[in-house]
Motif scaffolding. Structure first.
Motif, PDB file in Angstrom:
ATOM      1  N   LYS A   2       0.840  -1.198   0.000  1.00 44.37           N
ATOM      2  CA  LYS A   2       0.000   0.000   0.000  1.00 44.37           C
ATOM      3  C   LYS A   2       0.877   1.250   0.000  1.00 44.37           C
ATOM      4  O   LYS A   2       1.925   1.285   0.639  1.00 44.37           O
ATOM      5  CB  LYS A   2      -0.935  -0.008   1.212  1.00 44.37           C
ATOM      6  N   GLU A  34      -4.448  -3.105  -7.555  1.00 43.31           N
ATOM      7  CA  GLU A  34      -5.579  -3.898  -7.084  1.00 43.31           C
ATOM      8  C   GLU A  34      -6.741  -3.025  -6.644  1.00 43.31           C
ATOM      9  O   GLU A  34      -7.899  -3.416  -6.793  1.00 43.31           O
ATOM     10  CB  GLU A  34      -5.134  -4.815  -5.947  1.00 43.31           C
ATOM     11  N   SER A  35      -6.446  -1.862  -6.089  1.00 41.26           N
ATOM     12  CA  SER A  35      -7.520  -0.951  -5.677  1.00 41.26           C
ATOM     13  C   SER A  35      -6.953   0.442  -5.446  1.00 41.26           C
ATOM     14  O   SER A  35      -5.744   0.607  -5.231  1.00 41.26           O
ATOM     15  CB  SER A  35      -8.215  -1.446  -4.399  1.00 41.26           C
ATOM     16  N   ILE A  36      -7.831   1.436  -5.519  1.00 45.77           N
ATOM     17  CA  ILE A  36      -7.508   2.809  -5.133  1.00 45.77           C
ATOM     18  C   ILE A  36      -8.670   3.291  -4.281  1.00 45.77           C
ATOM     19  O   ILE A  36      -9.810   3.328  -4.739  1.00 45.77           O
ATOM     20  CB  ILE A  36      -7.343   3.736  -6.356  1.00 45.77           C
ATOM     21  N   ILE A  37      -8.389   3.630  -3.030  1.00 45.90           N
ATOM     22  CA  ILE A  37      -9.457   4.079  -2.138  1.00 45.90           C
ATOM     23  C   ILE A  37      -9.106   5.443  -1.564  1.00 45.90           C
ATOM     24  O   ILE A  37      -7.933   5.814  -1.477  1.00 45.90           O
ATOM     25  CB  ILE A  37      -9.722   3.080  -0.992  1.00 45.90           C
ATOM     26  N   GLU A  41     -12.024   6.330   3.679  1.00 49.60           N
ATOM     27  CA  GLU A  41     -12.489   4.960   3.915  1.00 49.60           C
ATOM     28  C   GLU A  41     -11.671   4.275   4.998  1.00 49.60           C
ATOM     29  O   GLU A  41     -12.026   3.190   5.455  1.00 49.60           O
ATOM     30  CB  GLU A  41     -12.424   4.154   2.621  1.00 49.60           C
ATOM     31  N   TRP A 139      -5.360   9.673  -1.286  1.00 47.18           N
ATOM     32  CA  TRP A 139      -5.746   8.403  -1.923  1.00 47.18           C
ATOM     33  C   TRP A 139      -4.704   7.343  -1.632  1.00 47.18           C
ATOM     34  O   TRP A 139      -3.507   7.634  -1.548  1.00 47.18           O
ATOM     35  CB  TRP A 139      -5.898   8.588  -3.432  1.00 47.18           C
ATOM     36  N   ASP A 142      -3.250   0.229  -3.695  1.00 50.01           N
ATOM     37  CA  ASP A 142      -2.820  -1.113  -3.303  1.00 50.01           C
ATOM     38  C   ASP A 142      -2.199  -1.751  -4.537  1.00 50.01           C
ATOM     39  O   ASP A 142      -2.896  -2.076  -5.501  1.00 50.01           O
ATOM     40  CB  ASP A 142      -4.007  -1.938  -2.802  1.00 50.01           C
ATOM     41  N   GLU A 144       0.041  -4.623  -6.438  1.00 52.82           N
ATOM     42  CA  GLU A 144       0.516  -6.007  -6.375  1.00 52.82           C
ATOM     43  C   GLU A 144       1.982  -6.054  -6.789  1.00 52.82           C
ATOM     44  O   GLU A 144       2.353  -5.564  -7.856  1.00 52.82           O
ATOM     45  CB  GLU A 144      -0.311  -6.895  -7.298  1.00 52.82           C
TER      46      GLU A 144
END
Length: 365
Positions: A2, A34-37, A41, A139, A142, A144
């Motif tokens: 992350k 894999e993701s962006i948050i 959150e 932001w 994540d 990989e």
């Protein structure tokens, strides 16, 4: 792995592109996002400024009273993590109660571990909602990391990739430290150099265990880590920065001030930091003192030598262990950690001293 936009800015001062551009840059260089948050959150939207008004000492725990305008709250707390009376602290308002954990949906324990003091540069008043200003428009990516890119199991590794892709200059955090060159009475011996090619230890004295400042707590949560105390937090943050795992032992728990890097003896046992007794075999590498193992090398430290509220001196380990050995031991014990994941992929020998210096620099700060 992350990584947050705000953390990237610490290494890339000229970074000003949109989040999507960073994701596109990493993807073009072979990484999978894999993701962006959004940071909202992770952190609670109900972070409030409170004032420490009372502290009552108990046998098993202390009771602190904090005030938010006309209302007061009593909080059971560990004895080591309590600010002085009158200090402003950050609390998470949850219905009619509060938590010292600043995250969304915190696990409410019987007693809180520590309070987080309000950063001195933030002139907020008691009762003021501060979530927007201390979290910001941030932001978290994540990313990989494949087995062949151990160099990117760190913030610096990903920063290098982004800097190359966007044609930016990057900087590494400060680490200069004036140290006492007097050799300590600690002795280090490597018995199995095929499994440990290098081992360094530094002795740090005369400090008090306390909570980390907000900026470290904030970054650790963004990186998927849980804050514990300033020593453990610094070793974890530096590991995330550099990719070099570190381990801090309570120096007073090291028998005869001797460190021996050796294979375990069959049926030797060690209670690890997670409280589980591990049965060891002679295929496993341990860090031992004059009497018994105090850590499983490159994977997890021992419970009896952990840094606790009573620690005043630490022995800081920075080493290079065999990746294949760490992988085998981790699999046999069913124990995988952030440290083992990095050693398995291989660490940069050039980062060992820098990581050790960086950690001591932060502890001194």
């Amino acid at each position: 792995m992350k990584i947050a936009y705000s953390i990237l800015k610490r290494f890339l001062p000229d970074l000003c592109c949109p989040v999507e551009k960073i994701a596109e840059t990493l993807t073009s260089q072979g990484f999978v996002i894999e993701s962006i948050i959004h940071a909202s959150e992770i952190f609670s939207p109900n972070l409030i400024v409170a004032t420490m008004v009372k502290h009552k000492t108990g046998i098993l725990h202390d009771v602190c009273t904090v005030q938010i305008k006309e209302r007061q709250y009593d909080v059971k707390c560990e004895k080591w993590g309590i600010p002085e009376i009158g200090k402003k602290v950050i609390v998470n308002l949850i219905g009619d109660s509060i938590s010292t954990q600043p995250i969304c949906n915190p696990r409410i324990p019987e007693k809180e571990e520590f309070f987080i003091e309000l950063p001195p540069h933030l002139p907020a008043e008691e009762g003021e909602l501060i979530s927007p200003c201390i979290i910001g428009d941030d932001w978290v990516f994540d990313v990989e990391i494949t087995a062949n890119r151990g160099d990117c199991m760190s913030i610096i590794g990903l920063v290098r990739e982004i800097a190359a892709g966007l044609d930016l200059e990057y900087q590494i955090p400060p680490h200069h430290l004036d140290v006492d060159d007097t050799r300590s009475t600690f002795q280090v011996r490597i018995d199995d150099s095929d499994l440990c090619s290098f081992y360094s230890g530094r002795l740090a004295k005369n400090f008090k265990i306390q909570p980390s400042p907000w900026w470290i707590v904030h970054e650790l949560y963004l990186l998927g880590q849980r804050p514990i105390n300033q020593v453990v937090d610094v070793t974890n943050l530096v590991m995330m920065e550099t990719g070099q795992p570190l381990h801090a032992f309570n120096a007073s728990a090291i028998s005869d001030q001797k460190i021996v890097v050796r294979r375990a003896i069959n049926n030797e046992t060690l209670i690890t930091l997670d409280g589980i007794e591990r049965k060891l075999t002679n295929n496993m590498l341990v860090i031992a003192d004059a009497k018994r193992p105090v850590a499983i090398a490159g994977i997890m430290g021992g419970y009896e030598s952990e840094v606790s509220a009573d620690t005043h001196e630490i022995f800081l380990e920075a080493a290079i262990f065999s990746g294949s050995q760490i992988r085998k031991t981790s699999r046999e014990l069913g124990l995988r950690t952030e440290a083992s994941a990095r050693f398995e992929r291989g660490v940069d020998p050039g980062s060992v001293f820098y990581a050790s210096q960086r950690a001591l620099y932060l502890l001194k700060e």
